[in-house]
Design a protein around this motif. Structure first.
Motif, short mmCIF file in Angstrom:
data_model
loop_
_atom_site.label_atom_id
_atom_site.label_comp_id
_atom_site.label_asym_id
_atom_site.label_seq_id
_atom_site.Cartn_x
_atom_site.Cartn_y
_atom_site.Cartn_z
N ALA A 215 0.83 -1.20 0.00
CA ALA A 215 0.00 0.00 0.00
C ALA A 215 0.86 1.25 0.00
CB ALA A 215 -0.92 -0.01 1.22
N ALA A 216 1.96 1.21 0.76
CA ALA A 216 2.84 2.38 0.83
C ALA A 216 3.49 2.68 -0.52
CB ALA A 216 3.91 2.15 1.89
N ARG A 217 3.63 1.66 -1.34
CA ARG A 217 4.23 1.84 -2.67
C ARG A 217 3.18 1.94 -3.76
NH1 ARG A 217 8.37 3.81 -4.07
NH2 ARG A 217 9.28 2.26 -5.46
N ASP A 218 1.90 2.10 -3.36
CA ASP A 218 0.79 2.25 -4.32
C ASP A 218 0.71 1.08 -5.29
OD1 ASP A 218 0.00 4.79 -3.31
OD2 ASP A 218 1.64 5.73 -4.42
N ILE A 219 0.93 -0.13 -4.79
CA ILE A 219 0.81 -1.34 -5.59
C ILE A 219 -0.55 -1.97 -5.32
CG2 ILE A 219 1.73 -3.66 -5.99
CD1 ILE A 219 4.48 -2.54 -5.17
N ASP A 220 -1.36 -2.10 -6.35
CA ASP A 220 -2.68 -2.71 -6.21
C ASP A 220 -2.53 -4.22 -6.01
OD1 ASP A 220 -4.00 -0.30 -6.55
OD2 ASP A 220 -4.12 -0.54 -8.72
N VAL A 221 -3.46 -4.79 -5.26
CA VAL A 221 -3.47 -6.23 -5.02
C VAL A 221 -4.82 -6.78 -5.46
CG1 VAL A 221 -3.32 -8.08 -3.32
CG2 VAL A 221 -1.89 -6.03 -3.08
N VAL A 222 -4.80 -7.80 -6.31
CA VAL A 222 -6.02 -8.41 -6.82
C VAL A 222 -6.08 -9.85 -6.33
CG1 VAL A 222 -7.30 -9.11 -8.88
CG2 VAL A 222 -6.05 -6.93 -8.86
N ALA A 223 -7.13 -10.17 -5.58
CA ALA A 223 -7.30 -11.54 -5.08
C ALA A 223 -7.94 -12.41 -6.16
CB ALA A 223 -8.17 -11.52 -3.82
N GLY A 224 -7.92 -13.71 -5.95
CA GLY A 224 -8.57 -14.63 -6.88
C GLY A 224 -7.60 -15.21 -7.89
N ARG A 225 -8.05 -16.28 -8.52
CA ARG A 225 -7.21 -16.99 -9.49
C ARG A 225 -7.20 -16.26 -10.83
NH1 ARG A 225 -5.44 -22.37 -7.49
NH2 ARG A 225 -5.04 -22.82 -9.69
N VAL A 226 -6.06 -16.38 -11.50
CA VAL A 226 -5.94 -15.87 -12.87
C VAL A 226 -6.31 -17.00 -13.81
CG1 VAL A 226 -4.31 -15.08 -14.62
CG2 VAL A 226 -4.21 -14.14 -12.30
N ALA A 227 -7.21 -16.71 -14.75
CA ALA A 227 -7.66 -17.74 -15.69
C ALA A 227 -6.79 -17.79 -16.94
CB ALA A 227 -9.11 -17.48 -16.10
N ALA A 228 -6.36 -16.62 -17.42
CA ALA A 228 -5.58 -16.59 -18.65
C ALA A 228 -5.05 -15.18 -18.88
CB ALA A 228 -6.43 -17.01 -19.85
N LEU A 229 -4.11 -15.07 -19.79
CA LEU A 229 -3.64 -13.77 -20.25
C LEU A 229 -4.38 -13.42 -21.53
CD1 LEU A 229 0.23 -14.05 -19.71
CD2 LEU A 229 -1.57 -13.39 -18.09
N GLU A 230 -4.73 -12.16 -21.63
CA GLU A 230 -5.42 -11.67 -22.82
C GLU A 230 -4.40 -11.15 -23.82
OE1 GLU A 230 -9.06 -11.16 -23.46
OE2 GLU A 230 -8.97 -12.86 -22.05
N VAL A 231 -4.55 -11.57 -25.07
CA VAL A 231 -3.63 -11.15 -26.13
C VAL A 231 -4.45 -10.64 -27.31
CG1 VAL A 231 -1.82 -11.89 -27.72
CG2 VAL A 231 -1.91 -12.84 -25.41
N THR B 13 -2.46 -7.74 -23.62
CA THR B 13 -3.30 -6.58 -23.29
C THR B 13 -3.87 -6.62 -21.89
OG1 THR B 13 -5.25 -7.66 -24.27
CG2 THR B 13 -3.94 -6.20 -25.70
N GLY B 14 -3.90 -7.80 -21.26
CA GLY B 14 -4.49 -7.85 -19.93
C GLY B 14 -4.42 -9.20 -19.28
N VAL B 15 -4.91 -9.22 -18.03
CA VAL B 15 -4.96 -10.44 -17.23
C VAL B 15 -6.42 -10.73 -16.94
CG1 VAL B 15 -4.35 -11.50 -15.03
CG2 VAL B 15 -2.69 -10.04 -16.21
N ARG B 16 -6.89 -11.92 -17.34
CA ARG B 16 -8.29 -12.29 -17.11
C ARG B 16 -8.40 -13.17 -15.88
NH1 ARG B 16 -10.88 -16.56 -19.60
NH2 ARG B 16 -9.43 -16.43 -21.37
N LEU B 17 -9.26 -12.77 -14.96
CA LEU B 17 -9.49 -13.52 -13.73
C LEU B 17 -10.53 -14.60 -13.94
CD1 LEU B 17 -9.57 -10.50 -11.25
CD2 LEU B 17 -7.60 -11.91 -11.92
N ALA B 18 -10.63 -15.49 -12.97
CA ALA B 18 -11.59 -16.59 -13.08
C ALA B 18 -13.02 -16.11 -13.18
CB ALA B 18 -11.42 -17.53 -11.89
N ASP B 19 -13.33 -14.93 -12.60
CA ASP B 19 -14.69 -14.42 -12.67
C ASP B 19 -14.96 -13.64 -13.95
OD1 ASP B 19 -13.36 -12.02 -12.36
OD2 ASP B 19 -14.21 -11.53 -10.41
#
Length: 332
Positions: free
Chosen positions: A198-214, A220-226
């Protein structure tokens, strides 16, 4: 240099040193040995760890050189000093009773070696997330010193697979103000870790990653399980690594587990600072023994090991000469 590398023929040949692996460590070691007048053979499977990367970085005088170009030039330089190279694999190594080794190559070839320099590198064991393997070395990265400058100030994602993900996020924050840690399979954060992020302004995203978006030829992005997609231009993976050391098992040399705190980072072949292993006559250099070694580090390690190898050969030759002189003196 336009010298064409010489290759060995099918008959058995004796070398002072056989170098297993034709990357930076192996070629650098072979060049040093060839310049020392040693009969040296490089056996190159043609599978360097950095093959997917477009360029070599942090190599003084060779910054931005494509890996294949660097290694091709290295083979030419080794050949220019009389060293031999052969494409292929070492399929087995056995110790000779009188000293030295029998080195079996593919296509039923065999050569003798007084010493071995093993520079077979390591294998990155990537997480099973669609898109990671396909984009590895392009915009799926692992080392900020190798790739950080190329993605500076871009949206960067850290794929958490162990407790080291927090360390990775804090490290990459030095290259970009937009870093997101995807916890994925990493353990829950401690209060101290959460505060640091938090002190370094780094976001944290919980949950599993399903795939990378290309899209097209870029991530172009990271797709989560939801189904949520978090836009990212690069994703960092801290892969476990495994030393390519199978051929050393027959000599009784096994790789050892490497840890960062409680996290198993992978395996490497233990060696002393010169690259000498617990097996007499066998040296290692590069990523097979040092997972942190960059290309220039591996090249330096190859020189270091070659100098130690040559000194060992000189000691053996001197002892033999002394014994012969004593026999001759007794016979006078």
């Amino acid at each position: 240099m336009g010298t064409t590398p010489r290759t060995v023929c099918a008959m058995t040949t004796q070398y002072d040193v056989v170098v297993v692996g034709g990357g930076a460590a192996g070629l650098s070691g072979a060049l040093t040995l060839a310049r020392a007048g040693r009969a040296v053979l490089v056996v190159d499977a043609g599978e360097p760890r950095n093959a997917p990367a477009g360029h070599v970085h942090n190599y003084l005088g060779r910054e931005g050189t494509p890996p294949a170009e660097l290694y091709a030039r290295g083979r030419e330089e080794v050949a220019g000093y009389g060293g031999d190279t052969v494409p292929g694999r070492v399929t087995g190594v056995t110790r000779r009773e009188g000293g030295g080794f029998d080195v079996r190559l593919d296509q039923s070839r065999s050569v003798g070696a007084g010493r071995l320099l093993v520079t077979t590198g390591l294998v990155d064991e990537l997480p099973d997330v669609p898109g990671v393997a396909e984009r590895w070395g392009l915009d799926v990265l692992h080392c900020p010193y190798c790739h950080g400058h190329e993605v500076r100030d871009q949206p960067i994602g850290i794929l958490g697979t162990s407790a080291s993900g927090v360390h990775g996020a804090l490290l990459w924050r030095a290259w970009s103000p937009d870093v997101t840690l995807f916890l994925h399979t990493a353990p829950a954060l401690t209060e101290e870790q959460a505060e640091q992020l938090a002190a370094r302004d780094i976001d944290v995203v919980a949950g599993r990653v399903a795939a990378l978006e290309v899209s097209g030829d870029r991530l172009t992005g990271v797709r989560l399980a939801d189904g949520t997609v978090v836009p990212r231009s690069a994703v960092v993976v801290t892969a476990r690594v495994a030393a390519r050391a199978e051929l050393l098992s027959a000599l009784g040399l096994e790789s050892a587990e490497l840890r960062m705190g409680d996290t198993v980072m992978g395996s490497a072949v233990p060696a002393d600072p010169t690259g000498a292993t617990a097996v007499p006559g066998v040296w290692v250099a590069g990523n097979v023994t040092d997972l942190r070694a960059q290309v220039i580090t591996s090249a330096a390690a190859g020189v270091n090991a070659a100098a130690a190898l040559n000194a060992d050969l000189i000691a053996e030759e001197t002892a033999r000469a002394v014994a012969e002189r004593r026999r001759a003196t007794v016979g006078v």
